[in-house]
Design a protein around this motif. Sequence first.
Motif: not given
Length: 251
Positions: A197-224
């Motif tokens: 799913e597409a999500v908006l990252p929180n402030e910490r995630e933006c800092d770690l990924l070096q992106i702006s708060e307005s940039e959407p992210c692709l989130q994959i939840k995976r179980r194996t």
Amino acid sequence: MADSTPSLLDNFFSDLPDTPAPIYARLKQAIAHKVASGQWQPNQRVPSEAEWVKALNVSRMTVNRALRELTAEGVLTRQQGLGTFVAQKKAHSALFEVHNIAEEVASRGGVYRAEQLQLLRGKATVEEAVNLGIRTNQEIFRSVILHFENDLPIQLEERTVNAVLAPDYGAQDFTRQTPYVYLMQAAPMTEGEHLVEAVLPNERECDLLQISESEPCLQIKRRTWSGDQIVTAARLLHPGSRFQLFGHFSR
């Protein structure tokens, strides 16, 4: 930065495919070939519409359509006031497969590295226990790893692992090998599931990924799984501008 557009246009007309296709389509195909073959490098400025018109003696409408469609397809990128450039290649991963991210980066000619932000042993919360199919308070590992391609963050990985099935997970150095490598040795995967799913990252995630708060992210939840037991549950967060998924279907 030196303007290299004259050399890009040298003999370009001879590179246009000799097909009955419309001129814009032939121009688009020739540019795409230059990019795909590596003759034109990422971030290299391409000729302006006016330069194309003058060099190829074609209409501005023809050039505009070719460049516009290549931009929409991610081959080129337009920067207002600066011009049109060859786009950076996006990281990509197969939708229905699980691969070693270090090998994926290497296959694109990139340089991989990782930062291990957290690696702890603890007791499963109710939510973690449900995700792993175990009892609450059973021993698990939690890890957070930031993956880089050419020193640019491309994935934030948050993972929980069943400590019974992968007892040495906490002793690993994931700056030297990925969790994929260890887990495939400790509890070889037999099946998996993805939720994308597409999500908006929180402030910490933006800092770690070096992106702006307005940039959407692709989130994959995976179980194996290994056999009938769930080995690990992971949340993988990718900057939308640097990542794409692909899948192949047949019937």
